[in-house]
Design an enzyme around this catalytic site. Sequence first.
Site, PDB file in Angstrom:
ATOM      1  N   GLU A  15     -70.701  -8.668 -13.562  1.00  0.00           N
ATOM      2  CA  GLU A  15     -71.198  -9.037 -12.237  1.00  0.00           C
ATOM      3  C   GLU A  15     -71.984 -10.349 -12.265  1.00  0.00           C
ATOM      4  O   GLU A  15     -71.905 -11.141 -11.333  1.00  0.00           O
ATOM      5  CB  GLU A  15     -72.049  -7.907 -11.653  1.00  0.00           C
ATOM      6  CG  GLU A  15     -71.246  -6.715 -11.192  1.00  0.00           C
ATOM      7  CD  GLU A  15     -70.254  -7.069 -10.099  1.00  0.00           C
ATOM      8  OE1 GLU A  15     -70.614  -7.817  -9.169  1.00  0.00           O
ATOM      9  OE2 GLU A  15     -69.101  -6.613 -10.174  1.00  0.00           O
ATOM     10  N   CYS A  70     -58.336 -10.773   3.183  1.00  0.00           N
ATOM     11  CA  CYS A  70     -59.272 -11.363   4.149  1.00  0.00           C
ATOM     12  C   CYS A  70     -59.843 -12.655   3.573  1.00  0.00           C
ATOM     13  O   CYS A  70     -61.041 -12.773   3.307  1.00  0.00           O
ATOM     14  CB  CYS A  70     -60.383 -10.365   4.476  1.00  0.00           C
ATOM     15  SG  CYS A  70     -61.302 -10.760   5.975  1.00  0.00           S
ATOM     16  N   CYS A  79     -53.152  -6.783   6.502  1.00  0.00           N
ATOM     17  CA  CYS A  79     -54.421  -6.062   6.404  1.00  0.00           C
ATOM     18  C   CYS A  79     -54.296  -4.633   6.925  1.00  0.00           C
ATOM     19  O   CYS A  79     -53.852  -4.415   8.060  1.00  0.00           O
ATOM     20  CB  CYS A  79     -55.509  -6.804   7.179  1.00  0.00           C
ATOM     21  SG  CYS A  79     -57.117  -5.986   7.074  1.00  0.00           S
ATOM     22  N   CYS A 134     -60.006  -4.121  13.513  1.00  0.00           N
ATOM     23  CA  CYS A 134     -60.823  -5.291  13.173  1.00  0.00           C
ATOM     24  C   CYS A 134     -61.171  -6.046  14.454  1.00  0.00           C
ATOM     25  O   CYS A 134     -60.289  -6.589  15.126  1.00  0.00           O
ATOM     26  CB  CYS A 134     -60.078  -6.215  12.215  1.00  0.00           C
ATOM     27  SG  CYS A 134     -60.956  -7.761  11.875  1.00  0.00           S
TER      28      CYS A 134
END
Length: 365
Positions: free
Chosen positions: A45, A200, A210, A216
Amino acid sequence: MKRSTKEYQHKAAWISAALLRWFRTAARSMAWRETRDPYRIWVSEIMLQQTRVETVAPYYDRFLLKYPDVRSLAAAPQDAVLKAWEGLGYYSRARNLHRAAGILVARHGAKVPRTVEALVALPGIGRSTAGAIAAIASGADVPILDANARRVVARLFAVEGDLRSSAAENVLWKRSASLVRMGKGRDTALAVMDLGAVVCLPKSPRCLECPLRSRCSSHLRGLQDSIPPKRAKRMLPHHDVVAAVFRRTDGALFLMRRPSDGLLGGLWAFPSGRREPGESLEDALRRSLLEKLQVRTVIQRGVGAVRHAYSHYRITLHGFLCETSGGALPGGEGTAWLSGYGEGAFALPRADRTLVEFIHREEGR
């Protein structure tokens, strides 16, 4: 109000279910997803902050071979950690990782914490990174808001305006949290990351691919290309930087350690300075060396120029082969000699490393 809250909760539940169904077949394969070891997930990360997955992958494998756990990382000299990070950029991440490892050994029994609250207390870990580590390593039902998640959530709920404002930030965290179903924190975090990475997209989002397009708000209102709002392109200032290459008879090259704070902190580099307006490159180098090293210099010839961009400005690094004509090069802490073949435990900025390659190429090494 009650009705709108109910509708909102229903929408979030539908999105979450559809997102997780999509993720079951579309999840990206990555080495750091094959483990629940919080140390390895923490390393991944931190590396993924501001760096693309394909760039991180080989660094991740090499770093863990060298530092397989918290104790090995904490025990390593900072120079060695920076060397393992060399080329990945944003070196404050490596310094913070190293500092945090020392804290974990001293205060946490060399264990990476599993809660957001404990993670954010460590250097280099913000709320979103803490959420990602807690969710991926421990399955914690916590939201994330990295660059991909911020964009996905903003579009799903049509959050307009400056997404970095405190008002928008609060809304985005609430919306992101609403997507996390009980017991699904890990998959939700990874699914949002993947949707932002492959569908996206920042530019030209693939709305027809999507799985969430029917709910959305941005897609339904035609706002997908304006959320997030495009930032005006900044003209990055450019600086000419001059660097002195002092070479011993055995071919070793003189380096100085950069200050520990600031850009490229702790790395080793050729003595250098910026050219001031009206100066020639050579005059700028002589002035800089006299100011920094208290030596007078004979410039023999140029060895090459390297263009490089940082987040806030661009440089052209001009290297010159030099020798002293008055005074000796300093020794001791903060100075070092890089072997004639460029080997050793010294991490160099990319531009300086390229100058080393120019010199070796010229010599046929």
